[in-house]
Design a protein around this motif. Structure first.
Motif, PDB file in Angstrom:
ATOM      1  N   GLN A  81       1.567 161.356  95.171  1.00  0.00           N
ATOM      2  CA  GLN A  81       2.612 161.678  94.191  1.00  0.00           C
ATOM      3  C   GLN A  81       2.849 160.512  93.247  1.00  0.00           C
ATOM      4  O   GLN A  81       3.008 160.707  92.035  1.00  0.00           O
ATOM      5  N   VAL A  82       2.871 159.299  93.784  1.00  0.00           N
ATOM      6  CA  VAL A  82       3.069 158.120  92.942  1.00  0.00           C
ATOM      7  C   VAL A  82       1.894 157.967  91.978  1.00  0.00           C
ATOM      8  O   VAL A  82       2.083 157.683  90.790  1.00  0.00           O
ATOM      9  N   LEU A  83       0.672 158.170  92.465  1.00  0.00           N
ATOM     10  CA  LEU A  83      -0.505 158.054  91.605  1.00  0.00           C
ATOM     11  C   LEU A  83      -0.503 159.112  90.507  1.00  0.00           C
ATOM     12  O   LEU A  83      -0.873 158.832  89.365  1.00  0.00           O
ATOM     13  N   GLU A  84      -0.088 160.329  90.843  1.00  0.00           N
ATOM     14  CA  GLU A  84      -0.009 161.376  89.819  1.00  0.00           C
ATOM     15  C   GLU A  84       1.047 161.036  88.770  1.00  0.00           C
ATOM     16  O   GLU A  84       0.826 161.258  87.568  1.00  0.00           O
ATOM     17  N   SER A  85       2.172 160.494  89.198  1.00  0.00           N
ATOM     18  CA  SER A  85       3.208 160.082  88.243  1.00  0.00           C
ATOM     19  C   SER A  85       2.717 158.931  87.379  1.00  0.00           C
ATOM     20  O   SER A  85       2.956 158.908  86.165  1.00  0.00           O
ATOM     21  N   LEU A  86       2.033 157.981  88.005  1.00  0.00           N
ATOM     22  CA  LEU A  86       1.485 156.850  87.266  1.00  0.00           C
ATOM     23  C   LEU A  86       0.464 157.317  86.236  1.00  0.00           C
ATOM     24  O   LEU A  86       0.460 156.858  85.093  1.00  0.00           O
ATOM     25  N   LYS A  87      -0.376 158.254  86.642  1.00  0.00           N
ATOM     26  CA  LYS A  87      -1.385 158.786  85.721  1.00  0.00           C
ATOM     27  C   LYS A  87      -0.726 159.468  84.533  1.00  0.00           C
ATOM     28  O   LYS A  87      -1.119 159.262  83.388  1.00  0.00           O
ATOM     29  N   SER A  88       0.298 160.289  84.790  1.00  0.00           N
ATOM     30  CA  SER A  88       0.961 160.978  83.671  1.00  0.00           C
ATOM     31  C   SER A  88       1.692 159.987  82.773  1.00  0.00           C
ATOM     32  O   SER A  88       1.812 160.216  81.574  1.00  0.00           O
ATOM     33  N   GLY A  89       2.155 158.871  83.325  1.00  0.00           N
ATOM     34  CA  GLY A  89       2.804 157.860  82.506  1.00  0.00           C
ATOM     35  C   GLY A  89       1.817 157.034  81.697  1.00  0.00           C
ATOM     36  O   GLY A  89       2.104 156.624  80.573  1.00  0.00           O
ATOM     37  N   LEU A  90       0.641 156.779  82.270  1.00  0.00           N
ATOM     38  CA  LEU A  90      -0.361 155.975  81.574  1.00  0.00           C
ATOM     39  C   LEU A  90      -1.215 156.779  80.604  1.00  0.00           C
ATOM     40  O   LEU A  90      -1.861 156.200  79.734  1.00  0.00           O
ATOM     41  N   ASP A  91      -1.210 158.092  80.726  1.00  0.00           N
ATOM     42  CA  ASP A  91      -2.051 158.946  79.891  1.00  0.00           C
ATOM     43  C   ASP A  91      -1.791 158.757  78.391  1.00  0.00           C
ATOM     44  O   ASP A  91      -2.742 158.530  77.632  1.00  0.00           O
ATOM     45  N   PRO A  92      -0.531 158.804  77.916  1.00  0.00           N
ATOM     46  CA  PRO A  92      -0.314 158.592  76.482  1.00  0.00           C
ATOM     47  C   PRO A  92      -0.704 157.185  76.026  1.00  0.00           C
ATOM     48  O   PRO A  92      -1.234 157.012  74.926  1.00  0.00           O
ATOM     49  N   VAL A  93      -0.478 156.192  76.870  1.00  0.00           N
ATOM     50  CA  VAL A  93      -0.844 154.817  76.520  1.00  0.00           C
ATOM     51  C   VAL A  93      -2.364 154.690  76.423  1.00  0.00           C
ATOM     52  O   VAL A  93      -2.892 154.050  75.511  1.00  0.00           O
ATOM     53  N   TYR A  94      -3.070 155.326  77.359  1.00  0.00           N
ATOM     54  CA  TYR A  94      -4.533 155.296  77.330  1.00  0.00           C
ATOM     55  C   TYR A  94      -5.056 155.967  76.063  1.00  0.00           C
ATOM     56  O   TYR A  94      -5.941 155.433  75.399  1.00  0.00           O
ATOM     57  N   ASP A  95      -4.503 157.133  75.738  1.00  0.00           N
ATOM     58  CA  ASP A  95      -4.919 157.821  74.513  1.00  0.00           C
ATOM     59  C   ASP A  95      -4.649 156.969  73.287  1.00  0.00           C
ATOM     60  O   ASP A  95      -5.475 156.885  72.374  1.00  0.00           O
ATOM     61  N   PHE A  96      -3.482 156.348  73.255  1.00  0.00           N
ATOM     62  CA  PHE A  96      -3.082 155.507  72.131  1.00  0.00           C
ATOM     63  C   PHE A  96      -4.055 154.339  71.948  1.00  0.00           C
ATOM     64  O   PHE A  96      -4.561 154.091  70.854  1.00  0.00           O
ATOM     65  N   THR A  97      -4.358 153.617  73.027  1.00  0.00           N
ATOM     66  CA  THR A  97      -5.264 152.472  72.918  1.00  0.00           C
ATOM     67  C   THR A  97      -6.689 152.921  72.622  1.00  0.00           C
ATOM     68  O   THR A  97      -7.421 152.222  71.915  1.00  0.00           O
ATOM     69  N   ASP A  98      -7.067 154.078  73.131  1.00  0.00           N
ATOM     70  CA  ASP A  98      -8.408 154.597  72.859  1.00  0.00           C
ATOM     71  C   ASP A  98      -8.561 154.919  71.373  1.00  0.00           C
ATOM     72  O   ASP A  98      -9.584 154.595  70.761  1.00  0.00           O
ATOM     73  N   ILE A  99      -7.550 155.531  70.790  1.00  0.00           N
ATOM     74  CA  ILE A  99      -7.611 155.865  69.368  1.00  0.00           C
ATOM     75  C   ILE A  99      -7.611 154.602  68.510  1.00  0.00           C
ATOM     76  O   ILE A  99      -8.373 154.480  67.550  1.00  0.00           O
ATOM     77  N   LEU A 100      -6.768 153.644  68.873  1.00  0.00           N
ATOM     78  CA  LEU A 100      -6.679 152.418  68.077  1.00  0.00           C
ATOM     79  C   LEU A 100      -7.919 151.540  68.203  1.00  0.00           C
ATOM     80  O   LEU A 100      -8.199 150.744  67.316  1.00  0.00           O
ATOM     81  N   SER A 101      -8.655 151.659  69.279  1.00  0.00           N
ATOM     82  CA  SER A 101      -9.842 150.820  69.445  1.00  0.00           C
ATOM     83  C   SER A 101     -11.110 151.474  68.919  1.00  0.00           C
ATOM     84  O   SER A 101     -12.182 150.877  68.986  1.00  0.00           O
ATOM     85  N   ASP A 102     -11.020 152.667  68.381  1.00  0.00           N
ATOM     86  CA  ASP A 102     -12.190 153.369  67.863  1.00  0.00           C
ATOM     87  C   ASP A 102     -12.642 152.732  66.553  1.00  0.00           C
ATOM     88  O   ASP A 102     -11.833 152.388  65.700  1.00  0.00           O
ATOM     89  N   GLU A 103     -13.932 152.592  66.396  1.00  0.00           N
ATOM     90  CA  GLU A 103     -14.483 151.963  65.200  1.00  0.00           C
ATOM     91  C   GLU A 103     -14.712 152.952  64.062  1.00  0.00           C
ATOM     92  O   GLU A 103     -14.959 152.551  62.931  1.00  0.00           O
ATOM     93  N   ASN A 104     -14.648 154.235  64.327  1.00  0.00           N
ATOM     94  CA  ASN A 104     -14.982 155.235  63.318  1.00  0.00           C
ATOM     95  C   ASN A 104     -13.801 155.667  62.458  1.00  0.00           C
ATOM     96  O   ASN A 104     -13.974 156.469  61.557  1.00  0.00           O
ATOM     97  N   TYR A 105     -12.602 155.191  62.769  1.00  0.00           N
ATOM     98  CA  TYR A 105     -11.407 155.639  62.061  1.00  0.00           C
ATOM     99  C   TYR A 105     -10.644 154.454  61.485  1.00  0.00           C
ATOM    100  O   TYR A 105     -10.723 153.341  61.986  1.00  0.00           O
ATOM    101  N   VAL A 106      -9.893 154.731  60.433  1.00  0.00           N
ATOM    102  CA  VAL A 106      -8.970 153.747  59.899  1.00  0.00           C
ATOM    103  C   VAL A 106      -7.737 153.802  60.801  1.00  0.00           C
ATOM    104  O   VAL A 106      -7.005 154.784  60.802  1.00  0.00           O
ATOM    105  N   THR A 107      -7.516 152.770  61.578  1.00  0.00           N
ATOM    106  CA  THR A 107      -6.488 152.847  62.604  1.00  0.00           C
ATOM    107  C   THR A 107      -5.112 152.394  62.146  1.00  0.00           C
ATOM    108  O   THR A 107      -4.112 152.836  62.688  1.00  0.00           O
ATOM    109  N   VAL A 108      -5.031 151.525  61.157  1.00  0.00           N
ATOM    110  CA  VAL A 108      -3.719 151.028  60.718  1.00  0.00           C
ATOM    111  C   VAL A 108      -2.869 152.167  60.179  1.00  0.00           C
ATOM    112  O   VAL A 108      -1.679 152.261  60.470  1.00  0.00           O
ATOM    113  N   SER A 109      -3.473 153.073  59.434  1.00  0.00           N
ATOM    114  CA  SER A 109      -2.710 154.186  58.880  1.00  0.00           C
ATOM    115  C   SER A 109      -2.357 155.235  59.929  1.00  0.00           C
ATOM    116  O   SER A 109      -1.556 156.127  59.676  1.00  0.00           O
TER     117      SER A 109
END
Length: 128
Positions: A81-109
């Protein structure tokens, strides 16, 4: 997270457990993925480690229950249960960092719309 690290270390140091895990994954028709270690310099590694442990939970439980010395490493329902809660909490942060670290997109905008999306979709839904 300590539970995940102990599981990863247990399987990393034993070729027999790795072999058994592969056999059980095939038996249970789970993806044949190895466990992932988190790394302090890789932002998403903790999320990936937790996600992989949850994905392979049944296989890990079966392999560990066969070994008397490792049975104490089987995650309890509270750990899951703790791991599932941790995963749901880290999911948006992971998506956010994944998008910002992509080289194919203009990330500042993309920062302000992305932060707005996270705030409205993730944080406001949890308050309701």
């Amino acid at each position: 997270v300590g539970v995940c690290k102990k599981l990863v270390v247990c399987f990393a140091h034993s070729w027999k457990k790795k072999r058994e895990l592969a056999e059980v994954q095939e038996e249970l028709k789970l993806p044949k993925h190895s466990l992932i270690t988190d790394c302090p310099t890789r932002w998403g590694s903790k999320f990936k480690m937790v996600d992989r442990i949850l994905e392979q939970e049944c296989a890990l439980r079966q392999v560990l229950s066969n070994d008397r010395k490792s049975v104490h490493l089987i995650p309890s329902w509270q750990d899951i249960q703790v791991l599932e809660s941790l995963k749901s909490g880290l999911d948006p942060v992971y998506d956010f960092t994944d998008i910002l670290s992509d080289e194919n997109y203009v990330t500042v905008s993309a920062i302000i719309p992305l932060l707005n999306h996270i705030y409205t979709e993730s944080l406001l839904q949890r308050e309701e």
